[in-house]
Design an enzyme around this catalytic site. Sequence first.
Site, mmCIF file in Angstrom:
data_model
loop_
_atom_site.group_PDB
_atom_site.id
_atom_site.type_symbol
_atom_site.label_atom_id
_atom_site.label_comp_id
_atom_site.label_asym_id
_atom_site.label_seq_id
_atom_site.Cartn_x
_atom_site.Cartn_y
_atom_site.Cartn_z
ATOM 1 N N TYR A 22 -1.770 -2.857 -4.677
ATOM 2 C CA TYR A 22 -3.115 -3.155 -4.330
ATOM 3 C C TYR A 22 -3.783 -4.033 -5.128
ATOM 4 O O TYR A 22 -5.005 -4.656 -4.743
ATOM 5 C CB TYR A 22 -4.128 -1.908 -4.438
ATOM 6 N N HIS A 98 -6.114 -2.124 6.087
ATOM 7 C CA HIS A 98 -5.218 -1.593 4.978
ATOM 8 C C HIS A 98 -4.716 -2.746 4.190
ATOM 9 O O HIS A 98 -4.591 -3.740 4.836
ATOM 10 C CB HIS A 98 -3.947 -0.627 5.586
HETATM 11 C C1 DQA Z 1 -4.307 2.278 2.311
HETATM 12 C C2 DQA Z 1 -3.318 2.660 2.542
HETATM 13 C C3 DQA Z 1 -3.034 4.115 2.620
HETATM 14 O O1 DQA Z 1 -1.849 4.631 3.096
HETATM 15 C C4 DQA Z 1 -3.476 4.528 1.114
HETATM 16 O O2 DQA Z 1 -3.559 6.086 1.203
HETATM 17 C C5 DQA Z 1 -4.627 4.026 0.477
HETATM 18 C C6 DQA Z 1 -4.864 2.477 0.812
HETATM 19 C C7 DQA Z 1 -4.339 0.567 2.049
HETATM 20 O O3 DQA Z 1 -5.423 -0.103 1.845
HETATM 21 O O4 DQA Z 1 -3.176 0.056 1.823
HETATM 22 O O5 DQA Z 1 -5.272 4.843 -0.257
HETATM 23 O O6 DQA Z 1 -5.225 2.267 3.085
#
Ligand code: DQA
Length: 139
Positions: A22, A98
């Site tokens: 992230y 995401h």
């Molecule tokens: C997310 C992907 C999801 O699977 C995960 O649970 C997240 C972040 C993303 O931004 O890639 O918390 O939404």
Amino acid sequence: MKFLFLNGVNLNMTGLREKDVYGTQTLEQINAEIKAYFKNDVCDFYQSNLEGEICAAIQNSQKQGYDAVILNAGAFTHYSYAIRDAIASVSVPVVEVHMSNVHAREEFRNKSVISEVCKGVICGFGKVSYILAAESFKL
Ligand code: DQA
């Protein structure tokens, strides 16, 4: 335009958790970049770890006059029928975003219970996923 950038469970840990996935920027830093990018638009930001608060924000988005909700529901994406129903209950378009490419990760992330009621889905572009989602309304 008036956008609501809505982040669900654990997104407050962005920049602190799983940095390889992230990134190292905090959610506040990402939101500041989004606000600067859309400097001629109204951009509001809300994050909650509580499913019901995400539902309430989606419900309220209609009377608050948002043109679109950009939603990163986090793990709620994969199992929250409550958020799915909240999205279906409003006429405001909701885009699922995401930061990571959820299709290139664990199998449980391949499934979204909200995609079907969202206008579209953008994933895999890090913080740019949010910008691409909102920009789509301006093209
Ligand atoms: C997310 C992907 C999801 O699977 C995960 O649970 C997240 C972040 C993303 O931004 O890639 O918390 O939404």
